[in-house]
Design a protein around this motif. Structure first.
Motif, PDB file in Angstrom:
ATOM      1  N   LEU A  46      17.758  12.186  -4.304  1.00  0.00           N
ATOM      2  CA  LEU A  46      18.568  11.849  -3.310  1.00  0.00           C
ATOM      3  C   LEU A  46      18.932  13.405  -2.348  1.00  0.00           C
ATOM      4  CD1 LEU A  46      20.901   9.146  -4.667  1.00  0.00           C
ATOM      5  CD2 LEU A  46      19.387   9.036  -2.550  1.00  0.00           C
ATOM      6  N   ARG A  47      18.733  14.321  -3.117  1.00  0.00           N
ATOM      7  CA  ARG A  47      19.112  15.508  -2.608  1.00  0.00           C
ATOM      8  C   ARG A  47      18.007  15.908  -1.392  1.00  0.00           C
ATOM      9  NH1 ARG A  47      20.601  17.728  -7.948  1.00  0.00           N
ATOM     10  NH2 ARG A  47      18.653  19.056  -7.981  1.00  0.00           N
ATOM     11  N   TYR A  48      16.611  15.246  -1.674  1.00  0.00           N
ATOM     12  CA  TYR A  48      15.506  15.680  -0.876  1.00  0.00           C
ATOM     13  C   TYR A  48      15.278  14.410   0.036  1.00  0.00           C
ATOM     14  CZ  TYR A  48      14.640  19.558  -3.807  1.00  0.00           C
ATOM     15  OH  TYR A  48      15.018  20.776  -4.695  1.00  0.00           O
ATOM     16  N   ARG A  49      15.440  13.210  -0.368  1.00  0.00           N
ATOM     17  CA  ARG A  49      15.007  12.010   0.345  1.00  0.00           C
ATOM     18  C   ARG A  49      16.154  11.105   0.820  1.00  0.00           C
ATOM     19  NH1 ARG A  49       9.569  10.775  -2.152  1.00  0.00           N
ATOM     20  NH2 ARG A  49       8.890  13.028  -2.336  1.00  0.00           N
ATOM     21  N   ILE A  58       8.062   5.527  -5.867  1.00  0.00           N
ATOM     22  CA  ILE A  58       9.255   6.001  -4.629  1.00  0.00           C
ATOM     23  C   ILE A  58       8.500   6.581  -3.566  1.00  0.00           C
ATOM     24  CG2 ILE A  58      11.120   7.614  -4.062  1.00  0.00           C
ATOM     25  CD1 ILE A  58      11.206   7.570  -7.386  1.00  0.00           C
ATOM     26  N   GLY A  59       8.565   6.005  -2.076  1.00  0.00           N
ATOM     27  CA  GLY A  59       7.740   6.324  -1.261  1.00  0.00           C
ATOM     28  C   GLY A  59       8.219   7.750  -0.629  1.00  0.00           C
ATOM     29  N   ASN A  60       7.413   8.399   0.458  1.00  0.00           N
ATOM     30  CA  ASN A  60       7.731   9.449   0.908  1.00  0.00           C
ATOM     31  C   ASN A  60       8.325   9.480   2.050  1.00  0.00           C
ATOM     32  OD1 ASN A  60       5.831   8.740   2.858  1.00  0.00           O
ATOM     33  ND2 ASN A  60       4.207  10.170   2.179  1.00  0.00           N
ATOM     34  N   SER A  61       8.571  10.510   3.063  1.00  0.00           N
ATOM     35  CA  SER A  61       9.569  10.360   4.378  1.00  0.00           C
ATOM     36  C   SER A  61       8.834   9.505   5.222  1.00  0.00           C
ATOM     37  CB  SER A  61       9.578  11.747   4.687  1.00  0.00           C
ATOM     38  OG  SER A  61       8.399  12.393   5.112  1.00  0.00           O
ATOM     39  N   ASP A 105       7.293  16.226  -0.596  1.00  0.00           N
ATOM     40  CA  ASP A 105       7.078  14.916  -0.089  1.00  0.00           C
ATOM     41  C   ASP A 105       6.186  13.944  -0.644  1.00  0.00           C
ATOM     42  OD1 ASP A 105       8.306  13.051   1.899  1.00  0.00           O
ATOM     43  OD2 ASP A 105       7.032  13.429   3.494  1.00  0.00           O
ATOM     44  N   PHE A 106       5.917  14.094  -2.051  1.00  0.00           N
ATOM     45  CA  PHE A 106       4.796  13.136  -2.547  1.00  0.00           C
ATOM     46  C   PHE A 106       5.439  12.048  -2.762  1.00  0.00           C
ATOM     47  CE2 PHE A 106       3.025  17.341  -4.149  1.00  0.00           C
ATOM     48  CZ  PHE A 106       1.854  16.915  -3.973  1.00  0.00           C
ATOM     49  N   VAL A 107       4.500  10.796  -2.639  1.00  0.00           N
ATOM     50  CA  VAL A 107       4.719   9.574  -3.278  1.00  0.00           C
ATOM     51  C   VAL A 107       4.978   9.683  -4.803  1.00  0.00           C
ATOM     52  CG1 VAL A 107       4.067   7.226  -3.616  1.00  0.00           C
ATOM     53  CG2 VAL A 107       3.864   8.232  -1.292  1.00  0.00           C
ATOM     54  N   ILE A 108       5.913   9.191  -5.318  1.00  0.00           N
ATOM     55  CA  ILE A 108       6.140   9.419  -6.912  1.00  0.00           C
ATOM     56  C   ILE A 108       5.973   8.100  -7.553  1.00  0.00           C
ATOM     57  CG2 ILE A 108       7.875  10.691  -8.287  1.00  0.00           C
ATOM     58  CD1 ILE A 108       8.827  12.179  -6.198  1.00  0.00           C
ATOM     59  N   ALA A 109       5.170   7.979  -8.604  1.00  0.00           N
ATOM     60  CA  ALA A 109       5.343   7.005  -9.438  1.00  0.00           C
ATOM     61  C   ALA A 109       5.809   7.276 -10.974  1.00  0.00           C
ATOM     62  CB  ALA A 109       3.681   6.747  -9.677  1.00  0.00           C
ATOM     63  N   LEU A 110       6.959   6.950 -11.205  1.00  0.00           N
ATOM     64  CA  LEU A 110       7.688   7.203 -12.326  1.00  0.00           C
ATOM     65  C   LEU A 110       7.118   6.189 -13.397  1.00  0.00           C
ATOM     66  CD1 LEU A 110      11.258   7.918 -11.173  1.00  0.00           C
ATOM     67  CD2 LEU A 110       9.613   9.578 -11.607  1.00  0.00           C
ATOM     68  N   ALA A 142       0.728  -1.335  -0.106  1.00  0.00           N
ATOM     69  CA  ALA A 142       0.104   0.009  -0.039  1.00  0.00           C
ATOM     70  C   ALA A 142       0.789   1.248  -0.011  1.00  0.00           C
ATOM     71  CB  ALA A 142      -1.103  -0.082   1.248  1.00  0.00           C
ATOM     72  N   PRO A 143       1.437   1.337  -1.094  1.00  0.00           N
ATOM     73  CA  PRO A 143       2.678   2.362  -1.160  1.00  0.00           C
ATOM     74  C   PRO A 143       1.977   3.909  -1.221  1.00  0.00           C
ATOM     75  CG  PRO A 143       3.015   1.322  -3.223  1.00  0.00           C
ATOM     76  CD  PRO A 143       1.613   0.628  -2.117  1.00  0.00           C
TER      77      PRO A 143
END
Length: 594
Positions: A187-190, A230-233, A162-167, A130-131
């Motif tokens: 990687l500069r933010y997460r 990609i998950g959030n924080s 801090d969005f969950v991101i789907a690429l 459930a990402p």
């Protein structure tokens, strides 16, 4: 229904029959014409019942939309199919754009119905756990239609918020740098340990699900059929599943049967000190001052231990040579376009050794030019690329030759090859600008190295041009894709086969309205041999799919540096075609000694 006909733009979901909606099934059944990309037509073929089928390859989306509108205006019910949801990177928008160009109006034009389907972010999320339980966004990394600068801004914004991101469309044979640059931005933010899910071919035969981390994601296979989530924080991994909390733990005790807050208390402002109403009642929170501060604030609040690890890692890295660290920092800024004019161009052309090597290998497989060597700081890299006037066209125009001479100048060189192309080697600080100039002059621009090369005869000076569309399709779809070893795909336009397609790795000969296929030729060496004839009379609407299947299997199962003829012999069967050993050669001891 309008007397003009009807357009049904259908999203059929991930591709298996269990996840297609009832309305999509009904829409397919009621359609008279089905229009779609080759692979998508194959996926839904079991659902069809004799409808007319119009199928095309990659980059033919506009022609599909135009044909759909044309047939609907003739009074037919036309289904335009997309995988996933037709309104999410699918055909719905393009169909409307084509209609808009024609001055279409809802009240008196063809009727349009968009049938929704399950998009990749949803189907892939279901396989990962459930990402996507909190705010999320989708970003396509394909820069074929969207400027890369725009994509970078969107990745930056999503990462800092801090969005969950789907690429979507993360990597292809031609586009290999985009996912690398995206990881660098994230990687500069997460936190490097942010959970990442990689799902390939969700709910299809070759489904693959991988749970990894942001820093390790590129160590896994990522391609056009992969969706990257990609998950959030606050995203975590539990028992192999990725879960993003919705925020219930702020108000509720999840392992208690009786909650501290009663139902009537749970929506009060005092129970939500983080809410807008609460912040307006007290002092307004101070916003972070810029993207780096924003990312740090989000990550630190959620993962103090993880951020301590990041800071410790950074501290260890400072033991590296100062010059090396400075070079790496300048290169990262140049990639993001943060340096002024000349400095940006210089550092894009000259990276530190480690980054330059990675960039060389990535770009070489991307269908963009390959950086072959570098000089000292400030000197442009030596750029090597193959150019030709066309797949079958062997005639260079005076303007094309003049451009090559101008580009090569005194420091570059031009080399003609047996593959009917000229190899251009020239010092160049801006490869993208150079490639743009070459393509503006109608050159086909190809990488050099272990890639698939598509070549053809001249079709008897274009007098026997029946097979030209197949050659051009193969060039668009396969030309320049990374290969285990340099591989030639050759097409001859008549049975004379005078350009020797039957001697190449993969040979195609057009004859009597069909295509003969040859696999596993070896053109050079003392044991050179022609390719094995594996099929005759293949219809024109099937030959490209068959060749693409052969290539896909070679890319998937071929060993690095393994030539195609050796691969064919080793595996025994490729795309249903069985290898047969060539008859043993007979040695003759000539009296003359020759």
């Amino acid at each position: 229904m309008s007397p003009l006909g009807k357009l049904l733009v259908i999203g059929f979901g991930p591709g298996d029959m269990e996840h297609i909606t009832k309305r999509a099934l009904d829409a397919l059944a009621e359609s008279e014409v089905i229009i779609g990309y080759n692979t998508y037509v194959d996926l839904i073929r079991p659902l069809l019942n004799g409808q007319e089928i119009v199928r095309t390859g990659m980059t033919e989306e506009v022609s599909r939309a135009q044909e759909a509108v044309r047939q609907a205006e003739m009074g037919k019910k036309v289904a335009v199919i997309s995988s996933g949801d037709a309104g999410v990177y699918g055909m719905a928008g393009l169909v409307y754009e084509v209609l808009m160009q024609k001055g279409w109006r809802r009240e008196d034009g063809v009727e349009v119905e968009v049938v929704p389907g399950i998009s990749a972010i949803q189907s892939c999320a279901s396989l990962l756990g459930a990402p996507v339980m909190h705010d999320a966004c989708t970003i396509s990394l394909s820069d074929h239609l969207t400027p890369w600068e725009t994509i970078v801004k969107r990745v930056e914004a999503a990462a800092s918020a801090d969005f969950v991101i789907a690429l979507y469309n993360p990597r292809s044979g031609r586009r290999t740098r985009q996912i690398v640059e995206t990881q660098s931005i994230l990687l500069r933010y997460r936190d490097p340990q942010t959970p990442v899910g990689l799902v390939k071919s969700a709910y299809r035969e070759r489904q693959q699900v991988i749970v990894t981390t942001l820093e390790d994601m590129l160590n896994h296979d990522i391609g056009m059929l992969t969706t990257v989530i990609i998950g959030n924080s606050s995203t975590t991994v539990y028992d192999g599943l990725i879960v993003t909390p919705r925020g219930y733990q702020r108000k509720y005790t999840l392992d208690a049967t009786e909650q501290a807050l009663k139902p009537h208390q749970r929506l009060r402002t005092e129970a939500e000190p983080w809410s807008l109403d609460a912040s307006q009642a007290g002092a307004a929170p101070t916003m972070p001052a810029g993207p780096f501060a924003s990312g740090a604030a989000v990550a630190t609040q959620a993962r103090p231990q993880a951020m301590a690890t990041v800071q410790a890692t950074t501290a260890v890295q400072t033991g590296a040579a100062p010059a090396s660290l400075a070079a790496e920092a300048l290169s990262r800024l140049a990639v993001g376009g943060k340096l002024p004019g000349a400095a940006n161009a210089r550092w894009n052309g000259q990276a530190p050794a480690a980054e330059s090597t990675a960039r060389t290998s990535a770009v070489a497989g991307a269908g963009a030019p390959a950086v072959m060597a570098t000089g000292g700081f400030g000197k442009p890299a030596l750029f090597e690329v193959g150019v030709s006037p066309g797949v079958g066209n062997k005639k260079f125009t005076a303007r094309q030759m003049a451009l090559l001479a101008e580009v090569a100048g005194d420091d570059g060189e031009l080399e003609y090859t047996p593959d009917h192309q000229i190899v251009l080697r020239v010092p160049c600080a801006d490869p993208e600008e150079l490639v743009g100039r070459l393509r503006d002059e109608r050159f086909i621009v190809m990488p050099i190295g272990d890639v698939f090369k598509v070549k053809a005869c001249d079709f008897c000076n274009m007098e026997k041009d029946d097979a030209v569309p197949v050659a051009e399709h193969l060039q668009v779809v396969l030309g320049g894709l990374q290969a285990p070893k340099e591989t030639s795909i050759a097409l001859n336009g008549c049975g004379m086969a005078c350009y020797g397609a039957v001697l190449e790795d993969i040979g195609i000969v057009y004859r009597k309205g069909g295509y003969d296929l040859f696999l596993g030729g070896k053109k050079f060496g003392r044991n050179a041999h022609a390719a094995q004839p594996v099929a005759e009379g293949i219809p024109g609407d099937q030959i490209t799919d068959i060749v693409e299947n052969v290539i896909a299997e070679y890319k998937e199962k071929g060993h690095p540096n393994e030539r195609f003829h050796k691969f064919f012999k080793r595996v025994g069967v490729v795309a249903g075609f069985r290898h047969e050993d060539a008859p043993a050669t007979v040695e003759v001891n000539a009296v003359c000694g020759d």
